[in-house]
Structure formats: C-alpha cells, structure tokens
Design a protein around this motif. Structure first.
Motif, PDB file in Angstrom:
ATOM      1  N   GLU A  37       0.866  -1.184   0.000  1.00 55.62           N
ATOM      2  CA  GLU A  37       0.000   0.000   0.000  1.00 55.62           C
ATOM      3  C   GLU A  37       0.899   1.229   0.000  1.00 55.62           C
ATOM      4  N   LEU A  55      -2.048   4.932   5.747  1.00 56.08           N
ATOM      5  CA  LEU A  55      -2.920   3.760   5.736  1.00 56.08           C
ATOM      6  C   LEU A  55      -2.115   2.488   5.993  1.00 56.08           C
ATOM      7  N   ASP A 110      -2.904  -3.180  -2.809  1.00 53.34           N
ATOM      8  CA  ASP A 110      -3.653  -2.073  -3.400  1.00 53.34           C
ATOM      9  C   ASP A 110      -3.614  -2.199  -4.925  1.00 53.34           C
ATOM     10  N   ILE A 144      -7.154  -4.312  -1.523  1.00 52.76           N
ATOM     11  CA  ILE A 144      -7.765  -3.197  -0.791  1.00 52.76           C
ATOM     12  C   ILE A 144      -7.629  -1.967  -1.685  1.00 52.76           C
ATOM     13  N   SER A 145      -8.746  -1.425  -2.156  1.00 51.04           N
ATOM     14  CA  SER A 145      -8.655  -0.383  -3.174  1.00 51.04           C
ATOM     15  C   SER A 145      -9.831   0.578  -3.107  1.00 51.04           C
ATOM     16  N   ALA A 146      -9.550   1.826  -3.506  1.00 47.33           N
ATOM     17  CA  ALA A 146     -10.611   2.825  -3.615  1.00 47.33           C
ATOM     18  C   ALA A 146     -11.387   2.658  -4.916  1.00 47.33           C
ATOM     19  N   THR A 187     -13.192  -2.721  -0.720  1.00 48.16           N
ATOM     20  CA  THR A 187     -13.158  -1.343  -1.202  1.00 48.16           C
ATOM     21  C   THR A 187     -12.931  -0.366  -0.050  1.00 48.16           C
ATOM     22  N   LYS A 188     -12.211   0.709  -0.356  1.00 49.65           N
ATOM     23  CA  LYS A 188     -11.986   1.792   0.599  1.00 49.65           C
ATOM     24  C   LYS A 188     -13.124   2.808   0.470  1.00 49.65           C
ATOM     25  N   PRO A 189     -13.488   3.467   1.572  1.00 54.71           N
ATOM     26  CA  PRO A 189     -12.998   3.258   2.941  1.00 54.71           C
ATOM     27  C   PRO A 189     -13.580   1.970   3.523  1.00 54.71           C
ATOM     28  N   PHE A 190     -12.859   1.360   4.448  1.00 58.39           N
ATOM     29  CA  PHE A 190     -13.307   0.104   5.026  1.00 58.39           C
ATOM     30  C   PHE A 190     -13.175   0.152   6.540  1.00 58.39           C
ATOM     31  N   TYR A 209     -11.685  -1.511   9.760  1.00 58.03           N
ATOM     32  CA  TYR A 209     -10.528  -2.361  10.019  1.00 58.03           C
ATOM     33  C   TYR A 209     -10.924  -3.721  10.577  1.00 58.03           C
TER      34      TYR A 209
END
Length: 234
Positions: free
Chosen positions: A8, A13, A52, A78-80, A100-103, A105
């Motif tokens: 990432e 982050l 990412d 993990i991606s926007a 997907t972001k935002p997530f 935790y």
C-alpha cells in the motif's frame, strides 16, 4: 506467527493496517520499494498479502499475476476503485477477495482470519497428516510446525521444505544443489534466497534450544547434528 505483507503506497494507511495486524498478533511486512515488490515477497515469504490496485510503477493487478506464478498464498485487494470490472479483474488474476476503501478495520481483520483458517487452519482441506522425525526433532510439514522436547516453532513454507530435506537425509549431508532444486519446485529462488532461508532455519533451531544443530560443510552443503556435535556457522 503469521506474516502479512502490506503493499500500500499510502504510508498513513499502511501504518494503520500494520498497527491493527500487530494488535491481533500478526507480523506485518511493509513493501517499501514498489518496483521490487516480488523481491520483498520472496524475502518475507508471507502467509497472506494485502494489495492495493493503484501503485507506482506497476499496478496491483500486475503484482497479483506475478505472485500467482510462484505462490498460492491468499491475496486480498484493498482499493478505492469500486467498479465491477476492477473486482472482476482482481478475482480473475488470482485474488481471493476484494475490499473497497474506505473500510472498517475489523472487517479487514475478519477477512484475513477467514483466509488464514481456510488455507492454513481448521478449514484447510483434510488429508492424512505427515510426520517426519529424527533424533527427537519432529516436523509437521502441513502445519509448518517443528517440535523439540516439548517446544515448538512455526516455520515458513520454505523453511519447512529445507528442514524436511535435512530430516529425510539425516545424518547425511544435503548439497546446496539439492536444496535449490527443492525450493525451485515451489518458486523461483537463487543462491541468496537459499542463504537467507538457511539462516532462518538455524535461528528456528536455536529457538528450540538446538544451538549447533545445523552444520555447514564447506563447499558441499549442510547436515543436521542432533547428537551433540558442534557445527560450523554459515
């Protein structure tokens, strides 16, 4: 301890993810050079990768394909980018999940635990377990566990492959060529990769109280010494 590699490029982050992983007892490995992701992967030999999509140099889809050439470890994107095609591409390239972001935790941690159980734990495919033992040293290859007089250490897959080879040929010497061939069957390795893993195996044996159990035979290879002999350090 399970190792989780975080790929990432947002340092804040990445630090937050690392902190949460360590809070739950995992070891976090951060990719620093995004042109050398595979080198970091090979050196750390993680049990799971958080990846990412938008990365410098090459994107996450590229690195996912590269990892899948050498490993079956779980990969979680993990991606926007929340488009359907991004998620389809990730799964088609070999990813196990897409977040997907935002997530939250806690959701990420739950998905990590789920993947680890599926691949390494209680949900892993059942099969007759192998046990390899010599001189009181006991290896469970499928568990990646090594025991000596009631003490236990957790091995990486490569470490387990090397220990298995040493145990099967005990007390004979195992050549470096044989070790490279064994590791090559799982993924690309070179001489430096072997040296790193030999050092790690030696440290794991020391954790069990076997200070001089791995002997270096100059110009040839290595052998296990489980009868009080003193070995030469690498």
């Amino acid at each position: 301890m399970y190792r989780i590699m975080i790929c990432e490029d947002d340092p804040k982050l990445a630090a937050l993810l690392s902190g949460h992983l360590e809070k739950y007892g995992y070891a976090a490995v951060l990719a620093q050079d995004f042109a050398r992701v595979m080198e970091t992967f090979q050196e750390s030999d993680p049990h799971l990768v958080l990846l990412d999509v938008n990365l410098p140099k090459y994107d996450g889809f590229y690195w996912c394909r590269q990892i899948r050439l050498v490993s079956k470890c779980p990969i979680l994107f993990i991606s926007a980018r929340d488009g359907e095609m991004d998620q389809v591409m990730a799964l088609e390239y070999g990813a196990d999940d897409y977040i997907t972001k935002p997530f939250h935790y806690e959701v990420v941690m739950a998905k990590i635990r789920s993947q680890l159980r599926r691949v390494y734990g209680e949900y892993a495919p059942a099969e007759q377990e192998r046990v390899i033992a010599q001189g009181g040293l006991v290896l469970y290859p499928e568990r990646l566990e090594l025991y000596w007089q009631g003490s236990r250490v957790l091995l990486t897959k490569r470490e387990a492959l090397l220990v298995e080879l040493l145990l099967k040929r005990y007390p004979r010497v195992v050549s470096r060529e044989s070790m490279l061939e064994k590791l090559w069957d799982e993924s690309f390795v070179d001489e430096n990769t072997l040296n790193v893993n030999i050092t790690r195996v030696r440290k794991k044996l020391q954790e069990l109280g076997l200070e001089s159990a791995l002997e270096t035979i100059r110009g040839t290879g290595y052998r296990l010494v489980l009868a009080g002999e003193s070995g030469e350090r690498l």
